[in-house]
Design an enzyme around this catalytic site. Structure first.
Site, PDB file in Angstrom:
ATOM      1  N   LEU A 554       0.703  -1.223   0.108  1.00 43.38           N
ATOM      2  CA  LEU A 554       0.421  -0.043   0.011  1.00 43.38           C
ATOM      3  C   LEU A 554       0.748   1.395   0.151  1.00 43.38           C
ATOM      4  O   LEU A 554       0.016   2.030  -0.436  1.00 43.38           O
ATOM      5  CB  LEU A 554      -1.011   0.061   1.232  1.00 43.38           C
ATOM      6  CG  LEU A 554      -1.843   1.709   1.413  1.00 43.38           C
ATOM      7  CD1 LEU A 554      -2.828   1.517   0.392  1.00 43.38           C
ATOM      8  CD2 LEU A 554      -2.491   1.209   2.468  1.00 43.38           C
ATOM      9  N   GLN A 557       2.078   2.152  -3.476  1.00 44.71           N
ATOM     10  CA  GLN A 557       1.140   2.258  -4.660  1.00 44.71           C
ATOM     11  C   GLN A 557       0.664   3.609  -3.941  1.00 44.71           C
ATOM     12  O   GLN A 557       0.466   4.881  -5.242  1.00 44.71           O
ATOM     13  CB  GLN A 557       0.139   1.283  -4.040  1.00 44.71           C
ATOM     14  CG  GLN A 557       0.257  -0.159  -4.929  1.00 44.71           C
ATOM     15  CD  GLN A 557      -0.812  -1.139  -3.835  1.00 44.71           C
ATOM     16  OE1 GLN A 557      -1.920  -0.480  -4.286  1.00 44.71           O
ATOM     17  NE2 GLN A 557      -0.876  -2.114  -4.010  1.00 44.71           N
ATOM     18  N   CYS A 558       0.687   4.226  -3.210  1.00 43.86           N
ATOM     19  CA  CYS A 558       0.016   5.638  -2.951  1.00 43.86           C
ATOM     20  C   CYS A 558       1.407   6.567  -3.291  1.00 43.86           C
ATOM     21  O   CYS A 558       2.807   5.856  -2.657  1.00 43.86           O
ATOM     22  CB  CYS A 558      -0.335   5.691  -1.117  1.00 43.86           C
ATOM     23  SG  CYS A 558      -1.298   4.164  -0.721  1.00 43.86           S
ATOM     24  N   THR A 559       1.085   7.844  -3.345  1.00 48.28           N
ATOM     25  CA  THR A 559       2.182   8.976  -3.742  1.00 48.28           C
ATOM     26  C   THR A 559       2.900   9.562  -1.600  1.00 48.28           C
ATOM     27  O   THR A 559       1.794  10.812  -1.475  1.00 48.28           O
ATOM     28  CB  THR A 559       1.925  10.041  -3.828  1.00 48.28           C
ATOM     29  OG1 THR A 559       1.049   9.418  -5.216  1.00 48.28           O
ATOM     30  CG2 THR A 559       3.732  11.002  -4.877  1.00 48.28           C
TER      31      THR A 559
END
Length: 690
Positions: A554, A557-559
């Protein structure tokens, strides 16, 4: 009638003020008249201002803005902007306005608010009083019709005769003296009014600034002093209106001294550098008069555009809409830039630029806000996501209400938010998933992918600038390719945890010639790369973009970035575009040492910031022949095959390496097997690369 400089022995001539009223002033007056003043016609105190940085040959202007009612009565001046008091006299009927005896009105106000302060000495402590102005006004609030007349009271109590020729500082002082004077003036003590002061020159390269009250004492001590006034006039040899009342004050306060040396300070600002070379310096003699305490004849009513003594009639029925007032206020800062620090700023070029923002997340929101500050009016957001509860704290166009009910579509919500900030903005939200290399659409979704490609092509064709602000490397590839093919201005911003990169893609006016020979034509000894030879976001990669979201946790996948990084990156992206649009070569502006500057300075190729070390770099890199987005081979293949090429790349990013030439480039170096493994190794996210 044009003003001609006076000669020695003749009467000194002055350039009168011309009034300049901001539209917001009328809107504010309407509101106050309706809600506060009503039928009360008591005089209202105002604050206006003028500058001594007008362009050569321009008439002096005294401006009042929408804030004229709210500015404090004791507001002080600063070098470059000079505050002055005024009084608003408003009537309830047009007949009352027309029947007014303006001679008596002018004499009465001038005596009360100006002449008595000269006699008492209050004008010595508050010299801004010398620039007092009057506004006589009738407003038809129903029709938004206004009749007004400005007056700038001045007295004709004595005769001012020029004793020494009027010269510029450039004729009297050396360059070093002017620089020393300017530095001293800009750091003037708080007890000295920069609009009216006393200048002492004890030696050739020493200047001292004194309050106006000290003038008489300095004269008695036989110091080398002169009266200084910030001169709003830029007409050669003709000082502005404030000097007139300053000489009257000198005549009243120091009657035993009839000869005065005067400095009319004029300051120009070009490329951040100030110059006082066109200021005036001369000596004037004041002829004595009797009964100095009696009120003397007064003049000062403003003439209209035809040179007649008549009021000004104004019809604002078409422009008093609050949205139009908002536009006027938003444009004020840009206009002030033109007046003082950037006279060549092309605000029209900024306003008409159509901006396509791919990504309506942290970067997209902040870039749009910064661009609005530059007066840009046309925005289109492209995004397929919804606003989540974690977004509003970092993404400035969203609020808690946008998260409810599963979240508003980001593109639509962002476009709507811009119109809430400035209603006249033209903003649109397009819900679209950008096709990406290594993300196969599947047989049943192939037509959806084709439609998305065609929609993206049309969007890029309809805009002047494309911002690549998405959160994955591969999502930037297709718009970078289309932008290069259409020779659009493309700016990419990408974030790491504590770093960012902002880069402008090079221009591609002629794909075959420009890219084919780019590295052969660059003279690296001069370290200057022409705009058509600058690389794009993908030019520094030896690997094609692939699926960076596959097999990621996770946090990958996130910035994940430090909150302030996106704000800095967005500001750099917006400022990079503004600088580019103000450069004479625009998209073709070069980068590197010795590059020519535009109105806002040099235009870097890229800006890289490392927050952990507080380091900012502006590297320049040339285009890469085998680039997967702007290289000659991939552009030729795209223009030849079109959507068919895109579908092949979506299904396999390996095909992109073969078409662009990257795969062939790696085989001689590493061998075919190792080359394939390198593609996987180098297909990394922005977070890992930073």
């Amino acid at each position: 009638m044009a003003l001609v400089p006076a000669c020695v022995g003749t009467q000194l001539k002055y350039a009168p003020f011309a009034s300049s009223v901001d539209v917001g002033f009328w809107y504010t007056f309407n509101k106050k008249k309706l809600e506060e003043y009503k039928l009360n016609t008591d005089p209202v105190c105002l604050r206006g201002g003028y500058v001594n940085t007008e362009d050569q040959g321009q008439a002096p202007r005294l401006s009042i803005l929408y804030s004229a009612f709210a500015r404090p009565a004791n507001e002080t001046s600063s070098p470059g902007m000079f505050s002055c008091p005024g009084v608003l006299l408003h009537t309830n009927t047009v007949e009352e306005f027309k029947s007014c005896n303006r001679k008596e009105l002018l004499n009465s106000i001038a005596d009360e608010r100006l002449y008595q302060h000269m006699l008492s000495g209050k004008a010595l402590d508050e010299p801004q009083i010398l620039a007092t102005f009057i506004v006589h006004l009738f407003a038809d609030l129903k029709k938004y019709h206004y009749i007004y007349w400005f007056a700038f009271p001045a007295f004709i109590s004595h005769k001012e005769t020029i004793e020494e020729p009027i010269k510029t500082l450039e004729e009297c002082w050396t360059k070093e003296q002017m620089e020393i004077f300017t530095q001293g003036y800009l750091t003037i003590e708080s007890d000295v009014n920069p609009g009216f002061f006393v200048l002492e020159q004890p030696s050739e390269e020493c200047f001292c600034f004194h309050p106006l009250r000290d003038y008489g004492k300095l004269l008695e001590e036989q110091r080398q002093v002169c009266l200084g006034v910030a001169d709003p006039s830029s007409i050669g040899g003709v000082p502005g209106w404030p000097l007139r009342n300053l000489l009257t004050l000198a005549h009243l306060q120091w009657p035993s001294h009839s000869s005065h040396k005067v400095l009319c300070l004029r300051m120009s600002v070009r490329r951040g550098e100030r110059s006082v070379s066109h200021s005036l310096i001369f000596r004037v003699r004041l002829e004595p008069r009797e009964n100095a305490t009696d009120l003397t004849p007064c003049v000062g009513w403003e003439k209209d555009g035809a040179g007649n003594l008549a009021p000004i009639k104004l019809d604002l029925s078409a422009s008093m809409d609050p949205e139009k007032v908002c536009d006027s206020a938003c444009e004020l800062t840009l206009q002030l830039m033109r007046w003082r620090v950037a006279p060549a700023l092309d605000t029209h070029a900024l306003q008409k630029t159509r901006c396509l923002l791919l990504g309506a997340g942290t970067l997209g929101c902040n870039v749009a806000r910064a661009l609005m500050g530059w007066g840009m009016m046309h925005f289109t957001f492209v995004d397929s996501g919804h606003v989540s509860y974690s977004n509003p704290v970092r993404q400035s166009l969203y609020s808690f209400s946008d998260c409810l009910g599963g979240g508003q579509l980001k593109a639509v919500a962002a476009a709507r938010a811009l119109k809430l900030i400035r209603p006249s903005v033209i903003s649109e939200g397009v819900v679209l998933t950008i096709p990406m290399p290594g993300h196969p659409p599947g047989r049943h979704q192939e037509q959806v992918a084709v439609s998305a490609v065609e929609r993206l092509q049309q969007l890029i064709a309809d805009h002047d600038v494309v911002f690549l602000l998405t959160d994955s490397r591969e999502s930037r590839w297709l718009p970078a390719l289309i932008g290069a093919s259409m020779n659009k201005i493309v700016i990419t911003a990408a974030l790491g945890f504590d770093s960012f990169v902002v880069i402008r893609h090079g221009s591609k006016p002629n794909h075959g010639a420009a890219v084919e020979s780019c590295t052969d034509l660059i003279d690296y000894s001069c370290k200057l790369v022409p705009g058509r030879h600058l690389g794009c976001y993908f030019c520094n990669d030896v690997a094609v973009p692939g699926n960076s979201q596959e097999d990621r946790t996770l946090d990958q996948q996130c910035t994940v970035t430090r909150p302030g990084v996106s704000l800095m990156a967005a500001a750099q992206a917006a400022e990079l575009l503004a600088s580019l649009l103000q450069h004479p070569l625009r998209h073709d502006a070069p980068s590197g040492l010795g590059s020519t500057e535009g109105v806002l300075g040099a235009v870097p190729h890229s800006v890289r910031m490392f927050l952990s070390s507080q380091q900012l770099l502006t590297p320049t890199s040339p285009a890469f022949k085998q680039c997967s987005a702007c290289g000659q081979q991939i552009l030729a293949a795209y223009e030849r095959e079109g959507t068919n090429l895109i579908l092949k790349v979506l299904n396999s990013s390996k095909h992109l390496g073969e078409v662009s030439g990257i795969a062939q480039l790696k085989v001689p170096l590493f061998g075919e097997d190792l080359s394939d493994s390198l593609s996987e190794t180098f297909s990394i996210s922005d977070e890992e690369a930073s």
